[in-house]
Motif scaffolding. Sequence first.
Motif, short mmCIF file in Angstrom:
data_model
loop_
_atom_site.label_atom_id
_atom_site.label_comp_id
_atom_site.label_asym_id
_atom_site.label_seq_id
_atom_site.Cartn_x
_atom_site.Cartn_y
_atom_site.Cartn_z
N GLN A 183 0.20 0.13 31.29
CA GLN A 183 -0.38 -1.08 30.69
C GLN A 183 -0.71 -2.11 31.77
OE1 GLN A 183 -1.27 -0.90 27.53
NE2 GLN A 183 -0.39 1.16 27.65
N ALA A 184 -1.50 -3.09 31.38
CA ALA A 184 -2.07 -4.04 32.34
C ALA A 184 -1.01 -4.77 33.15
CB ALA A 184 -2.96 -5.05 31.61
N GLU A 185 0.10 -5.12 32.52
CA GLU A 185 1.09 -5.93 33.21
C GLU A 185 2.06 -5.11 34.06
OE1 GLU A 185 2.72 -4.78 29.20
OE2 GLU A 185 0.82 -5.54 30.03
N GLU A 186 1.94 -3.81 34.04
CA GLU A 186 2.87 -2.96 34.75
C GLU A 186 2.34 -2.57 36.13
OE1 GLU A 186 3.66 0.40 32.31
OE2 GLU A 186 4.36 -0.78 30.61
N GLU A 187 3.26 -2.40 37.06
CA GLU A 187 2.90 -1.88 38.38
C GLU A 187 2.79 -0.36 38.29
OE1 GLU A 187 2.17 -3.54 41.10
OE2 GLU A 187 2.48 -5.47 40.12
N SER A 188 2.01 0.24 39.15
CA SER A 188 1.84 1.68 39.10
C SER A 188 1.87 2.28 40.50
CB SER A 188 0.51 2.04 38.42
OG SER A 188 -0.57 1.56 39.20
N GLU A 189 2.38 3.49 40.57
CA GLU A 189 2.36 4.25 41.80
C GLU A 189 1.74 5.61 41.51
OE1 GLU A 189 6.20 4.64 43.48
OE2 GLU A 189 6.48 2.49 43.84
N ALA A 190 0.98 6.10 42.46
CA ALA A 190 0.31 7.38 42.26
C ALA A 190 1.25 8.52 42.60
CB ALA A 190 -0.94 7.46 43.13
N LYS A 191 1.20 9.57 41.80
CA LYS A 191 1.83 10.83 42.18
C LYS A 191 1.01 11.41 43.33
CE LYS A 191 4.46 10.37 38.53
NZ LYS A 191 5.87 9.92 38.65
N THR A 192 1.64 12.25 44.10
CA THR A 192 0.97 12.76 45.32
C THR A 192 0.17 14.03 45.08
OG1 THR A 192 2.96 13.99 45.97
CG2 THR A 192 2.73 11.72 46.79
N GLY A 193 0.24 14.59 43.87
CA GLY A 193 -0.42 15.87 43.62
C GLY A 193 -1.92 15.86 43.88
N ALA A 194 -2.58 14.78 43.51
CA ALA A 194 -4.04 14.73 43.64
C ALA A 194 -4.47 14.77 45.10
CB ALA A 194 -4.58 13.47 42.96
N VAL A 195 -3.82 13.97 45.95
CA VAL A 195 -4.23 13.96 47.36
C VAL A 195 -3.85 15.27 48.05
CG1 VAL A 195 -4.25 11.45 47.61
CG2 VAL A 195 -2.13 12.70 48.03
N ARG A 196 -2.72 15.84 47.66
CA ARG A 196 -2.35 17.16 48.21
C ARG A 196 -3.40 18.20 47.86
NH1 ARG A 196 3.36 18.09 49.26
NH2 ARG A 196 4.64 16.25 48.81
N LEU A 197 -3.82 18.16 46.61
CA LEU A 197 -4.80 19.13 46.11
C LEU A 197 -6.14 18.96 46.81
CD1 LEU A 197 -5.40 21.35 44.03
CD2 LEU A 197 -5.92 19.54 42.37
N ALA A 198 -6.60 17.71 46.92
CA ALA A 198 -7.89 17.46 47.57
C ALA A 198 -7.89 17.90 49.02
CB ALA A 198 -8.23 15.97 47.47
N ALA A 199 -6.79 17.60 49.73
CA ALA A 199 -6.70 17.97 51.14
C ALA A 199 -6.64 19.48 51.30
CB ALA A 199 -5.47 17.32 51.77
N ARG A 200 -5.86 20.13 50.48
CA ARG A 200 -5.70 21.58 50.60
C ARG A 200 -6.99 22.32 50.29
NH1 ARG A 200 -0.81 25.27 48.02
NH2 ARG A 200 -1.61 27.30 48.75
N MET A 201 -7.72 21.86 49.27
CA MET A 201 -8.93 22.55 48.85
C MET A 201 -10.17 22.06 49.60
SD MET A 201 -7.69 24.70 46.79
CE MET A 201 -9.23 25.41 46.21
N GLY A 202 -10.04 20.97 50.36
CA GLY A 202 -11.17 20.46 51.12
C GLY A 202 -12.27 19.91 50.24
N VAL A 203 -11.89 19.24 49.14
CA VAL A 203 -12.88 18.67 48.23
C VAL A 203 -12.74 17.16 48.22
CG1 VAL A 203 -12.92 20.73 46.79
CG2 VAL A 203 -11.37 18.86 46.22
N PRO A 204 -13.81 16.44 47.93
CA PRO A 204 -13.72 14.97 47.89
C PRO A 204 -13.07 14.46 46.62
CG PRO A 204 -15.95 15.66 47.38
CD PRO A 204 -15.21 16.90 47.76
N ILE A 205 -12.55 13.25 46.71
CA ILE A 205 -12.05 12.53 45.56
C ILE A 205 -13.08 11.48 45.16
CG2 ILE A 205 -10.36 10.80 44.79
CD1 ILE A 205 -8.21 12.31 46.24
#
Length: 198
Positions: free
Chosen positions: A121-143
Amino acid sequence: MSFRYKLALFVSWPFVSLIYPRRTFGRQNRPGEGAYLICGNHSHVLDPFFVAYSMGAGRQIHFMAKVEIFRVPVVGPVLKAIGMFPVDREQGGGAAAIKTAMRLLKDGKKVGIFPEGTRIQAEEESEAKTGAVRLAARMGVPIVPVFMARKKRLFRFNPVVIGEPYMVELDKKPTPEDIERAAEDMMERIRALGETLS
């Protein structure tokens, strides 16, 4: 592009667009052919539709979504039919979802992930899980970063901002700190898109 995906967008478009109309910015940043990850912030159950409409009907996106949604009668089979796939972190199914995403990307498909892992929700802080960047780096695809206003407004335009695609740069053996920095950089790019609206 599957017929079922086109049909789902066609059938749902009047309902979603009338109640939650959207305005898309950054259309010029949409990549064309080839595999890539679409990563956005997440606050509403309709966010996948917001992303899909904004990216265009000619780009089928295979979204990763919580397994609980797939257990809902009628809804679950429909989601699978249009190419969405489940992730079940509690049962260790995150690895299976990543393998599915890797296979899709290898086949030149487009994969959608909400890296916050849940609706924030809007008032909450958020942190990203690392799966997306791991996946992008491993597969060599852009985000492709995407920002959506967290508070959706009924019968008023809701902004969707598509950012410039970028490559995640990680060493072959990155440290946990390196990966966390890459994930935070991704979230900063997404948040920065929201700042362009003010």
